[in-house]
Design an enzyme around this catalytic site. Structure first.
Site, PDB file in Angstrom:
ATOM      1  N   TYR A 151      65.568 -66.822-139.509  1.00  0.00           N
ATOM      2  CA  TYR A 151      64.760 -66.590-138.317  1.00  0.00           C
ATOM      3  C   TYR A 151      65.300 -65.402-137.513  1.00  0.00           C
ATOM      4  O   TYR A 151      64.536 -64.527-137.063  1.00  0.00           O
ATOM      5  CB  TYR A 151      64.750 -67.856-137.475  1.00  0.00           C
ATOM      6  CG  TYR A 151      63.849 -67.843-136.272  1.00  0.00           C
ATOM      7  CD1 TYR A 151      62.470 -68.008-136.405  1.00  0.00           C
ATOM      8  CD2 TYR A 151      64.368 -67.705-134.985  1.00  0.00           C
ATOM      9  CE1 TYR A 151      61.633 -68.022-135.306  1.00  0.00           C
ATOM     10  CE2 TYR A 151      63.541 -67.723-133.874  1.00  0.00           C
ATOM     11  CZ  TYR A 151      62.176 -67.881-134.038  1.00  0.00           C
ATOM     12  OH  TYR A 151      61.348 -67.894-132.934  1.00  0.00           O
ATOM     13  N   LYS A 155      63.327 -61.930-136.771  1.00  0.00           N
ATOM     14  CA  LYS A 155      63.023 -61.493-135.414  1.00  0.00           C
ATOM     15  C   LYS A 155      63.665 -60.145-135.094  1.00  0.00           C
ATOM     16  O   LYS A 155      63.092 -59.337-134.348  1.00  0.00           O
ATOM     17  CB  LYS A 155      63.471 -62.567-134.410  1.00  0.00           C
ATOM     18  CG  LYS A 155      62.630 -63.845-134.465  1.00  0.00           C
ATOM     19  CD  LYS A 155      61.147 -63.554-134.321  1.00  0.00           C
ATOM     20  CE  LYS A 155      60.327 -64.803-134.058  1.00  0.00           C
ATOM     21  NZ  LYS A 155      58.875 -64.516-133.972  1.00  0.00           N
TER      22      LYS A 155
END
Length: 250
Positions: A151, A155
């Site tokens: 993640y 991002k």
């Protein structure tokens, strides 16, 4: 403000739903996009009940053919989209040594491939219109977060993607910015609490104690930031990453 057609991905709930509602209240027609039309129904119903115009679109943002088909429907029923909020996302958290390759790939597919496919499709309409607003949803996790190697990497990639598109598309009247939410009270953060075995209310209290403004964020806090970035008045703001986190982040 000129009424435009906006697309919000991952808009069935949480931050995406709040953003879709905010844009509709500002007079935009909103394509509410998530995996299935049924998932989008609650957001669409809320927009229509508020007097707005919305369309439910079921599509996997990581599927090139599905994205192309979605844009065809949006253009036919709402008009050419000139506002895009890339919010679709999933989490598959785990420590690196436990992380399955499939979980790495799934997160990259939705966050990065999805943002790429949808942005590429949208920019064609925006360049023809001579106006466009793209807002990509990053996260404070882009700065690193234990148990979120996939993640966090996705991002952080979103931020580089944002800055590059801002350079490429600025000459066409298109701005591209990114928002990095901090601790926001959503179903996704509730899943994080469940993963680490802490009651969600207890975790919210812990988070609030670490945030300078003394509270956790709400989806509406992110919607306010999106509202600014997509406005006509924000035409000289591009390639930026705004952390909406209740305090400064490094």
């Amino acid at each position: 403000m000129t009424s435009r057609t906006a697309i919000v991905t991952g808009a069935a709930r949480g931050i995406g739903a709040s953003v879709a509602l905010r844009l509709a209240r500002e007079g935009h027609a909103v394509a509410v996009l998530d995996l299935t039309e049924e998932m989008c129904a609650a957001t669409v119903d809320a927009i229509r009940a508020d007097g707005g115009r919305a369309l439910a679109i079921g599509a996997d943002v990581g599927d090139e053919a599905a994205v192309a088909a979605a844009f065809d429907v949006i253009e036919q029923q709402l008009g050419a989209p000139t506002i895009l909020v890339n919010n679709a996302g999933i989490i598959r958290d785990n420590l690196l040594f436990k992380m399955a390759t499939a979980d790495w790939d799934a997160v990259m597919n939705v966050h990065l491939r999805g943002a790429f496919l949808v942005s590429r499709a949208a920019q064609a309409h925006m360049t023809r219109a001579g106006f466009g607003r793209i807002v990509n949803m990053s996260s404070s996790s882009a700065l690193g977060n234990r148990g979120q190697a996939n993640y966090a990497a996705a991002k952080a990639g979103i931020q580089g993607f944002t800055k590059t598109l801002a350079i490429e598309l600025g000459r066409f009247g298109i701005t591209v910015n990114s928002i990095g939410p901090g601790w926001i009270q959503t179903e996704m953060t509730a899943a994080t609490a469940e993963r680490i075995g802490v009651p969600f209310e207890e975790m919210l209290t812990q988070w609030a104690g670490q945030i300078p403004v003394g509270r956790v964020g709400q989806p509406e806090d992110i919607a306010h930031a999106v509202s600014f970035f997509v406005s006509e008045q924000a035409g000289f703001v591009s390639g930026q990453v705004l952390y909406v986190a209740g305090g400064p982040l490094d």
